[in-house]
Design a protein around this motif. Structure first.
Motif, mmCIF file in Angstrom:
data_model
loop_
_atom_site.group_PDB
_atom_site.id
_atom_site.type_symbol
_atom_site.label_atom_id
_atom_site.label_comp_id
_atom_site.label_asym_id
_atom_site.label_seq_id
_atom_site.Cartn_x
_atom_site.Cartn_y
_atom_site.Cartn_z
ATOM 1 N N ILE A 1 38.312 14.143 -6.646
ATOM 2 C CA ILE A 1 38.142 13.704 -8.033
ATOM 3 C C ILE A 1 37.398 14.758 -8.837
ATOM 4 O O ILE A 1 37.801 15.089 -9.957
ATOM 5 C CB ILE A 1 37.426 12.342 -8.084
ATOM 6 C CG1 ILE A 1 38.347 11.266 -7.519
ATOM 7 C CG2 ILE A 1 37.010 11.994 -9.517
ATOM 8 C CD1 ILE A 1 37.675 9.935 -7.302
ATOM 9 N N THR B 1 46.287 11.262 -4.555
ATOM 10 C CA THR B 1 45.115 11.348 -5.426
ATOM 11 C C THR B 1 45.456 10.841 -6.814
ATOM 12 O O THR B 1 44.687 10.089 -7.425
ATOM 13 C CB THR B 1 44.597 12.797 -5.504
ATOM 14 O OG1 THR B 1 44.289 13.248 -4.188
ATOM 15 C CG2 THR B 1 43.373 12.897 -6.378
ATOM 16 N N THR C 1 45.616 7.080 -6.779
ATOM 17 C CA THR C 1 44.283 6.495 -6.677
ATOM 18 C C THR C 1 43.558 6.542 -8.015
ATOM 19 O O THR C 1 42.948 5.556 -8.437
ATOM 20 C CB THR C 1 43.457 7.236 -5.603
ATOM 21 O OG1 THR C 1 44.160 7.165 -4.358
ATOM 22 C CG2 THR C 1 42.085 6.631 -5.449
ATOM 23 N N VAL C 2 43.623 7.678 -8.693
ATOM 24 C CA VAL C 2 42.974 7.811 -9.996
ATOM 25 C C VAL C 2 43.634 6.876 -11.007
ATOM 26 O O VAL C 2 42.950 6.208 -11.786
ATOM 27 C CB VAL C 2 42.998 9.279 -10.480
ATOM 28 C CG1 VAL C 2 42.537 9.397 -11.914
ATOM 29 C CG2 VAL C 2 42.127 10.139 -9.577
#
Length: 60
Positions: free
Chosen positions: A10, A39, A42-43
């Motif tokens: 992140i 990723t 997820t974000v």
């Protein structure tokens, strides 16, 4: 240990976005190569959940 990898990913993505603000062409190229699909998902899920929580508290 998995938590550290996620926070590193992140922070790296945020750094790439900040770099994109300074030099958009190079920054977005770097961002595309650095961010994996997992990723990104997820974000996106975190942003969606945060939006729903903020919306429910605002109506509150």
């Amino acid at each position: 240990m998995n938590r550290n990898r996620m926070s590193d990913a992140i922070v790296g993505a945020v750094g790439d976005v900040a770099g994109a603000a300074a030099d958009p062409r190079q920054g977005f190229s770097r961002l595309r190569s650095a961010v994996s699909g997992r990723t990104l998902a997820t974000v996106a899920a975190g942003v969606g959940i945060g939006y729903l929580i903020a919306r429910s508290r605002r109506r509150g």
